[in-house]
Scaffold this motif. Sequence first.
Motif, mmCIF file in Angstrom:
data_model
loop_
_atom_site.group_PDB
_atom_site.id
_atom_site.type_symbol
_atom_site.label_atom_id
_atom_site.label_comp_id
_atom_site.label_asym_id
_atom_site.label_seq_id
_atom_site.Cartn_x
_atom_site.Cartn_y
_atom_site.Cartn_z
ATOM 1 N N ALA A 181 42.832 47.436 58.854
ATOM 2 C CA ALA A 181 42.315 46.194 57.717
ATOM 3 C C ALA A 181 44.097 46.215 57.307
ATOM 4 O O ALA A 181 44.455 44.780 57.517
ATOM 5 C CB ALA A 181 41.875 46.703 56.245
ATOM 6 N N ILE A 182 44.622 46.865 57.471
ATOM 7 C CA ILE A 182 46.546 46.347 57.160
ATOM 8 C C ILE A 182 47.552 46.073 58.231
ATOM 9 O O ILE A 182 47.762 44.947 57.256
ATOM 10 C CB ILE A 182 47.360 47.392 56.684
ATOM 11 C CG1 ILE A 182 46.388 48.352 54.693
ATOM 12 C CG2 ILE A 182 48.650 47.841 56.337
ATOM 13 C CD1 ILE A 182 46.897 50.293 54.671
ATOM 14 N N ALA A 183 46.749 46.597 59.284
ATOM 15 C CA ALA A 183 47.418 45.338 59.952
ATOM 16 C C ALA A 183 46.947 44.213 60.431
ATOM 17 O O ALA A 183 47.713 42.774 60.591
ATOM 18 C CB ALA A 183 47.403 46.089 62.125
ATOM 19 N N ALA A 184 45.524 44.493 60.146
ATOM 20 C CA ALA A 184 45.022 42.674 60.339
ATOM 21 C C ALA A 184 45.404 41.697 59.283
ATOM 22 O O ALA A 184 46.023 40.681 59.316
ATOM 23 C CB ALA A 184 43.231 42.593 60.299
ATOM 24 N N LEU A 185 46.070 42.495 57.461
ATOM 25 C CA LEU A 185 46.315 41.114 56.782
ATOM 26 C C LEU A 185 47.827 41.250 56.712
ATOM 27 O O LEU A 185 48.178 39.988 56.887
ATOM 28 C CB LEU A 185 45.965 42.184 55.549
ATOM 29 C CG LEU A 185 46.677 41.708 54.305
ATOM 30 C CD1 LEU A 185 46.252 40.745 54.164
ATOM 31 C CD2 LEU A 185 47.646 42.882 53.171
ATOM 32 N N ALA A 207 62.156 44.108 57.164
ATOM 33 C CA ALA A 207 60.405 44.438 57.186
ATOM 34 C C ALA A 207 58.991 44.187 56.044
ATOM 35 O O ALA A 207 60.378 45.157 55.746
ATOM 36 C CB ALA A 207 60.683 45.315 58.743
ATOM 37 N N HIS A 208 59.089 43.668 56.258
ATOM 38 C CA HIS A 208 57.658 43.528 55.019
ATOM 39 C C HIS A 208 57.214 45.197 54.817
ATOM 40 O O HIS A 208 56.904 45.325 56.720
ATOM 41 C CB HIS A 208 56.525 42.314 54.631
ATOM 42 C CG HIS A 208 55.950 42.809 53.744
ATOM 43 N ND1 HIS A 208 54.692 43.223 53.312
ATOM 44 C CD2 HIS A 208 56.228 41.769 52.560
ATOM 45 C CE1 HIS A 208 54.769 42.978 52.278
ATOM 46 N NE2 HIS A 208 54.842 42.248 51.965
ATOM 47 N N LEU A 213 53.867 49.001 58.683
ATOM 48 C CA LEU A 213 52.597 49.872 58.661
ATOM 49 C C LEU A 213 52.036 49.401 59.675
ATOM 50 O O LEU A 213 51.245 49.723 60.057
ATOM 51 C CB LEU A 213 51.936 49.274 57.578
ATOM 52 C CG LEU A 213 52.265 50.399 55.709
ATOM 53 C CD1 LEU A 213 51.841 49.991 54.195
ATOM 54 C CD2 LEU A 213 52.456 51.917 56.074
ATOM 55 N N ARG A 214 51.502 48.135 60.121
ATOM 56 C CA ARG A 214 50.556 47.638 60.755
ATOM 57 C C ARG A 214 51.517 48.876 62.542
ATOM 58 O O ARG A 214 50.733 48.550 62.743
ATOM 59 C CB ARG A 214 51.947 45.993 61.032
ATOM 60 C CG ARG A 214 50.930 45.009 62.320
ATOM 61 C CD ARG A 214 50.466 44.248 62.404
ATOM 62 N NE ARG A 214 52.093 43.911 62.743
ATOM 63 C CZ ARG A 214 52.604 42.078 63.316
ATOM 64 N NH1 ARG A 214 51.901 41.414 62.454
ATOM 65 N NH2 ARG A 214 54.053 42.262 63.340
#
Length: 316
Positions: A181-185, A207-208, A213-214
């Motif tokens: 879910a974090i990667a998709a965001l 990097a943000h 995390l992605r």
Amino acid sequence: MKAFVRFAWSVLAYNLAVVVWGAFVRATGSGAGCGKHWPMCNGEVVPRAPALETVIEFTHRATSGVALLLVLGLVVAARRTFPAGHAARRAAWASLALVLVEALVGAGLVLFGWVAKDDSAARGWVVAIHLTNTFLLIGAIALTAALAGRPRGLALRGHAGLAAALGVAAGALVLTGASGAIAALGDTLFPATSFAQGLRQELSEEAHVLLRLRVLHPFVAVFSTVALGWAARAALRARPDADTRSASFAVLLLAGLQLFAGVLNVALLAPVWMQLVHLLVADLLWVALMVLAAAALAPPDAAPAGARPDEAPALG
């Protein structure tokens, strides 16, 4: 009994559709379509002359409201069909509690402005929590259907090895879903024009946090696939009956399909349609794991008709 089971699976199918549409809302940046208003939409019950993003967000809210009513209906049906203490009845009540939490989390995303182009770390955490609760909700509804013919529910005592394997697989899948879910965001907020650019985004010192995390998601996904294979093998060794074999096969098939979908999602630079497919397969994999748990951990005297007498003592 059969009518209840059909209704429970129908409620599950509807909720899966609502979940996928919710992902569409996020992927298209339509989460702010109703402004910071909830449960109203831009201060109206039904928006007039809405923009496209408002239609998308309002549709999600309307279908989510119907999902709540269906889960409430599931509880009523369970109370009428099963006696107090029945496993399916308890699972139905858990579904109702979780769908209420789902509504509150969704409301929080809107009211705190964690939608559209917001890239705060808080949004990342809440999105992960949202996905986790969604998994729990879907799992509870699936167990409501799967446990309809198993009044004693899941027997964990004496089956430590199998329960541990299933627990690790479930935990790994939840972690994979949350990181996904974090990667998709991150894919939505920081789209890349090529795989190389996406990799540079993730590895940059500036990097943000969502991009940092992605990069973890693929590693978690591989671990999850291994854990699911272990759980399926443990279930087959404990109870090699028809129900467990079918559920184990579904878990292994969907785990492989999910891994392939993840690779394809990265290769195609996460188009919206592929993100939705990836999420749907993840949800179906979670459902298959719940069905496997219900089949493999059912007490021997609740085993499905047709199971060989020598299979029940194999548990543990």
